[in-house]
Design a protein around this motif. Structure first.
Motif, PDB file in Angstrom:
ATOM      1  N   ILE A  70       0.847  -1.303   0.102  1.00  0.00           N
ATOM      2  CA  ILE A  70      -0.043   0.103  -0.004  1.00  0.00           C
ATOM      3  C   ILE A  70       0.958   1.431   0.028  1.00  0.00           C
ATOM      4  N   VAL A  71       0.547   2.228  -0.999  1.00  0.00           N
ATOM      5  CA  VAL A  71       1.583   3.399  -1.056  1.00  0.00           C
ATOM      6  C   VAL A  71       0.678   4.711  -0.992  1.00  0.00           C
ATOM      7  N   ASP A  72      -0.861   4.533  -0.995  1.00  0.00           N
ATOM      8  CA  ASP A  72      -1.361   5.586  -0.668  1.00  0.00           C
ATOM      9  C   ASP A  72      -3.094   5.061  -0.430  1.00  0.00           C
ATOM     10  N   GLU A  73      -3.827   6.131   0.263  1.00  0.00           N
ATOM     11  CA  GLU A  73      -5.132   5.712   0.701  1.00  0.00           C
ATOM     12  C   GLU A  73      -5.977   6.803   0.163  1.00  0.00           C
ATOM     13  N   GLU A  74      -7.248   6.705  -0.406  1.00  0.00           N
ATOM     14  CA  GLU A  74      -8.327   7.383  -0.421  1.00  0.00           C
ATOM     15  C   GLU A  74      -9.725   6.677  -0.137  1.00  0.00           C
ATOM     16  N   GLU A  75     -10.374   7.236   0.915  1.00  0.00           N
ATOM     17  CA  GLU A  75     -11.479   6.726   1.279  1.00  0.00           C
ATOM     18  C   GLU A  75     -11.590   5.366   1.527  1.00  0.00           C
ATOM     19  N   GLN A  76     -12.280   4.419   0.805  1.00  0.00           N
ATOM     20  CA  GLN A  76     -12.382   3.036   0.874  1.00  0.00           C
ATOM     21  C   GLN A  76     -11.126   2.156  -0.262  1.00  0.00           C
ATOM     22  N   TRP A  77     -10.437   3.098  -0.923  1.00  0.00           N
ATOM     23  CA  TRP A  77      -9.684   2.592  -1.852  1.00  0.00           C
ATOM     24  C   TRP A  77      -7.962   2.625  -1.489  1.00  0.00           C
ATOM     25  N   ARG A  78      -7.444   1.764  -1.849  1.00  0.00           N
ATOM     26  CA  ARG A  78      -5.764   1.659  -1.360  1.00  0.00           C
ATOM     27  C   ARG A  78      -4.987   1.646  -2.909  1.00  0.00           C
ATOM     28  N   GLU A  79      -4.251   2.485  -2.976  1.00  0.00           N
ATOM     29  CA  GLU A  79      -3.217   2.590  -4.182  1.00  0.00           C
ATOM     30  C   GLU A  79      -2.210   1.656  -3.625  1.00  0.00           C
ATOM     31  N   VAL A  80      -1.888   0.683  -4.596  1.00  0.00           N
ATOM     32  CA  VAL A  80      -0.957  -0.594  -4.344  1.00  0.00           C
ATOM     33  C   VAL A  80       0.054  -0.787  -5.450  1.00  0.00           C
ATOM     34  N   GLU A  81       1.284  -1.267  -5.160  1.00  0.00           N
ATOM     35  CA  GLU A  81       2.245  -1.733  -5.890  1.00  0.00           C
ATOM     36  C   GLU A  81       2.364  -3.192  -5.806  1.00  0.00           C
ATOM     37  N   LEU A  82       2.400  -3.844  -6.952  1.00  0.00           N
ATOM     38  CA  LEU A  82       2.828  -5.235  -7.370  1.00  0.00           C
ATOM     39  C   LEU A  82       4.169  -5.325  -7.279  1.00  0.00           C
TER      40      LEU A  82
END
Length: 166
Positions: A70-82
């Motif tokens: 996880i590299v960022d968060e916005e409400e119910q969403w997570r920006e992720v890196e694979l």
């Protein structure tokens, strides 16, 4: 008149500038550390271009337990890196706090102890996802089904560079 110690303190603050102390980033939604590793809970998850269901699907991930960072968060969403550096947004309820490791080596030994001269329990191929039990500076204890053992950190992805956990 300003005391000498106060003046020295103020000069130190002035010249220190931003970012000189180690800053701990936390998610704006969860207040948990950023970046951090989690795993995919669902058998299918849509990796989207942006943080919301209205954004196009970049990839459909078809593998539960895959680790993501996880590299960022916005409400119910997570920006992720694979593991391959690909990034996108996942719906947070599709993620789990369970720690897993993605094998990046073409063929890596799973050893009986966290020592290079330990007995080989099994070999794991690139792409195998292991359930992490603990990670030490050089080794991670992990399992796949009924087989467990220690694997070199250099053979897997799913932890921060200096991260140790159990």
């Amino acid at each position: 008149m300003i005391s000498r110690s106060l003046a020295v303190f103020l000069l130190g603050v002035l010249f220190a500038g931003p970012g000189t102390a180690q800053e701990t980033l936390v998610g704006k939604v969860t207040n948990l550390p950023i970046p951090r590793y989690v795993s995919i809970r669902a058998n299918e998850a849509n990796l989207r271009v942006g943080p919301g269901g209205q954004y196009p699907v970049r990839w459909r991930l078809m593998r539960a337990s895959m680790p993501v960072m996880i590299v960022d968060e916005e409400e119910q969403w997570r920006e992720v890196e694979l593991y391959d550096g690909e990034r996108g947004w996942l719906y947070a309820p599709l993620l789990s706090g369970a720690r897993t490791l993605y094998v990046t080596a073409s063929r890596a030994p799973l050893l009986s102890k966290g020592k290079s001269d330990a007995r080989v329990e099994a070999f794991v191929e690139k792409g195998v996802v292991l359930r992490a039990k603990t990670c030490e500076p050089q080794w991670c204890e992990a399992r796949k089904g009924d087989i467990s053992g220690w694997i070199s950190r250099s053979s897997v992805w799913g932890f921060l560079p200096n991260e140790v956990f159990d």
